[in-house]
Design a protein around this motif. Sequence first.
Motif, mmCIF file in Angstrom:
data_model
loop_
_atom_site.group_PDB
_atom_site.id
_atom_site.type_symbol
_atom_site.label_atom_id
_atom_site.label_comp_id
_atom_site.label_asym_id
_atom_site.label_seq_id
_atom_site.Cartn_x
_atom_site.Cartn_y
_atom_site.Cartn_z
ATOM 1 N N VAL A 212 4.516 12.641 9.886
ATOM 2 C CA VAL A 212 4.596 11.184 9.791
ATOM 3 C C VAL A 212 5.175 10.833 8.430
ATOM 4 C CG1 VAL A 212 3.255 9.047 9.719
ATOM 5 C CG2 VAL A 212 2.563 10.893 11.256
ATOM 6 N N ASP A 213 6.193 9.976 8.428
ATOM 7 C CA ASP A 213 6.776 9.478 7.182
ATOM 8 C C ASP A 213 7.236 8.052 7.429
ATOM 9 O OD1 ASP A 213 7.833 9.077 4.694
ATOM 10 O OD2 ASP A 213 9.261 10.734 4.792
ATOM 11 N N VAL A 214 6.424 7.075 7.021
ATOM 12 C CA VAL A 214 6.696 5.660 7.260
ATOM 13 C C VAL A 214 6.788 4.957 5.920
ATOM 14 C CG1 VAL A 214 5.823 3.544 8.313
ATOM 15 C CG2 VAL A 214 5.407 5.743 9.427
ATOM 16 N N ARG A 215 7.849 4.176 5.747
ATOM 17 C CA ARG A 215 8.014 3.356 4.541
ATOM 18 C C ARG A 215 8.100 1.897 4.964
ATOM 19 N NH1 ARG A 215 11.306 6.730 0.346
ATOM 20 N NH2 ARG A 215 11.149 8.782 1.283
ATOM 21 N N PHE A 216 7.515 1.017 4.156
ATOM 22 C CA PHE A 216 7.576 -0.405 4.483
ATOM 23 C C PHE A 216 7.588 -1.229 3.204
ATOM 24 C CE2 PHE A 216 3.238 1.124 4.709
ATOM 25 C CZ PHE A 216 2.533 0.234 3.924
ATOM 26 N N GLU A 217 8.229 -2.422 3.315
ATOM 27 C CA GLU A 217 8.300 -3.330 2.170
ATOM 28 C C GLU A 217 6.992 -4.061 1.956
ATOM 29 O OE1 GLU A 217 11.441 -6.161 1.747
ATOM 30 O OE2 GLU A 217 12.913 -4.728 2.473
ATOM 31 N N GLY A 218 6.399 -4.513 3.060
ATOM 32 C CA GLY A 218 5.160 -5.257 2.929
ATOM 33 C C GLY A 218 4.378 -5.249 4.223
ATOM 34 N N ILE B 3 -0.257 -5.462 1.249
ATOM 35 C CA ILE B 3 0.235 -4.221 0.637
ATOM 36 C C ILE B 3 1.726 -4.380 0.394
ATOM 37 C CG2 ILE B 3 0.542 -1.738 0.925
ATOM 38 C CD1 ILE B 3 -1.824 -1.759 2.833
ATOM 39 N N GLU B 4 2.190 -4.014 -0.788
ATOM 40 C CA GLU B 4 3.613 -4.089 -1.124
ATOM 41 C C GLU B 4 4.182 -2.691 -1.336
ATOM 42 O OE1 GLU B 4 4.322 -6.595 -4.473
ATOM 43 O OE2 GLU B 4 3.170 -8.250 -3.640
ATOM 44 N N GLU B 5 5.399 -2.502 -0.862
ATOM 45 C CA GLU B 5 6.153 -1.259 -1.036
ATOM 46 C C GLU B 5 5.287 -0.032 -0.766
ATOM 47 O OE1 GLU B 5 8.398 -1.074 -4.662
ATOM 48 O OE2 GLU B 5 8.940 -3.189 -4.521
ATOM 49 N N GLY B 6 4.984 0.192 0.485
ATOM 50 C CA GLY B 6 4.101 1.298 0.851
ATOM 51 C C GLY B 6 4.826 2.457 1.515
ATOM 52 N N ARG B 7 4.175 3.587 1.481
ATOM 53 C CA ARG B 7 4.664 4.778 2.169
ATOM 54 C C ARG B 7 3.459 5.560 2.687
ATOM 55 N NH1 ARG B 7 8.542 9.699 -0.054
ATOM 56 N NH2 ARG B 7 8.892 10.624 1.998
ATOM 57 N N ILE B 8 3.504 5.891 3.968
ATOM 58 C CA ILE B 8 2.474 6.717 4.597
ATOM 59 C C ILE B 8 3.144 8.034 4.956
ATOM 60 C CG2 ILE B 8 0.914 6.945 6.566
ATOM 61 C CD1 ILE B 8 0.891 3.873 6.700
ATOM 62 N N ARG B 9 2.593 9.114 4.447
ATOM 63 C CA ARG B 9 3.209 10.425 4.667
ATOM 64 C C ARG B 9 2.128 11.458 4.932
ATOM 65 N NH1 ARG B 9 7.541 13.488 0.745
ATOM 66 N NH2 ARG B 9 8.307 14.828 2.381
ATOM 67 N N GLY B 10 2.348 12.283 5.950
ATOM 68 C CA GLY B 10 1.378 13.323 6.269
ATOM 69 C C GLY B 10 1.600 13.868 7.664
ATOM 70 N N TYR B 11 0.498 14.160 8.350
ATOM 71 C CA TYR B 11 0.577 14.817 9.651
ATOM 72 C C TYR B 11 -0.255 14.080 10.697
ATOM 73 C CZ TYR B 11 2.702 18.495 6.970
ATOM 74 O OH TYR B 11 3.537 19.187 6.145
ATOM 75 N N LEU B 12 0.214 14.134 11.934
ATOM 76 C CA LEU B 12 -0.440 13.555 13.095
ATOM 77 C C LEU B 12 -0.801 14.692 14.031
ATOM 78 C CD1 LEU B 12 -0.776 10.821 14.941
ATOM 79 C CD2 LEU B 12 1.315 11.685 15.956
ATOM 80 N N PHE B 13 -2.054 14.746 14.453
ATOM 81 C CA PHE B 13 -2.504 15.794 15.357
ATOM 82 C C PHE B 13 -3.014 15.164 16.647
ATOM 83 C CE2 PHE B 13 -3.254 17.204 11.007
ATOM 84 C CZ PHE B 13 -2.568 18.408 10.993
ATOM 85 N N LEU B 14 -2.591 15.670 17.790
ATOM 86 C CA LEU B 14 -3.068 15.225 19.094
ATOM 87 C C LEU B 14 -3.897 16.359 19.684
ATOM 88 C CD1 LEU B 14 0.254 13.696 20.482
ATOM 89 C CD2 LEU B 14 -1.611 12.511 19.332
ATOM 90 N N THR B 15 -5.152 16.080 19.999
ATOM 91 C CA THR B 15 -6.061 17.105 20.490
ATOM 92 C C THR B 15 -6.778 16.596 21.733
ATOM 93 O OG1 THR B 15 -6.429 17.745 18.194
ATOM 94 C CG2 THR B 15 -7.976 18.583 19.812
ATOM 95 N N TYR C 226 -5.686 12.462 15.389
ATOM 96 C CA TYR C 226 -6.151 12.668 14.018
ATOM 97 C C TYR C 226 -4.975 12.465 13.079
ATOM 98 C CZ TYR C 226 -10.239 14.944 16.074
ATOM 99 O OH TYR C 226 -11.364 15.217 16.786
ATOM 100 N N LEU C 227 -5.220 11.773 11.987
ATOM 101 C CA LEU C 227 -4.197 11.578 10.960
ATOM 102 C C LEU C 227 -4.687 12.202 9.662
ATOM 103 C CD1 LEU C 227 -3.255 7.849 11.527
ATOM 104 C CD2 LEU C 227 -1.825 9.822 12.006
ATOM 105 N N ASP C 228 -3.813 12.925 9.011
ATOM 106 C CA ASP C 228 -4.083 13.459 7.677
ATOM 107 C C ASP C 228 -2.918 12.992 6.816
ATOM 108 O OD1 ASP C 228 -4.831 14.803 5.437
ATOM 109 O OD2 ASP C 228 -4.392 16.809 6.218
#
Length: 108
Positions: free
Chosen positions: A3-9, A26-38, A80-82
């Motif tokens: 997962v790699d998501v960037r957003f302005e707001g 939230i301003e200028e954010g980034r979510i980065r990591g892994y998504l697990f489906l179980t 699951y998100l990490d």
Amino acid sequence: GEVDVRFEGFKVIIFPGNIDMPLVGIEEGRIRGYLFLTPLSSDTPGLPPKKKKVVRLLSSDPDSGLGTTITSSGVPVKVYLDVTLKTKSIHVIYGPIIAHHMDDFITA
């Protein structure tokens, strides 16, 4: 998956409420990591029963009969998100400032 998501707001508001006073901003954010489906165990109590669903495929010939039948297992998938959240700033408003909007939110 990755997962790699960037957003302005990003804003969370109480509606109907005041858009100028978001609950969270939230301003200028980034979510980065892994998504697990179980999948859950098929022995888990309270799962829905299996279902059959016919899925039609689009075709230029409506009588083509293209499609497939999908049978669900009745076992939902857990997600699951990490991840790491990085932001320029986070603004949270709480307490008496938003209390008068809560009545409108609850009755909406």
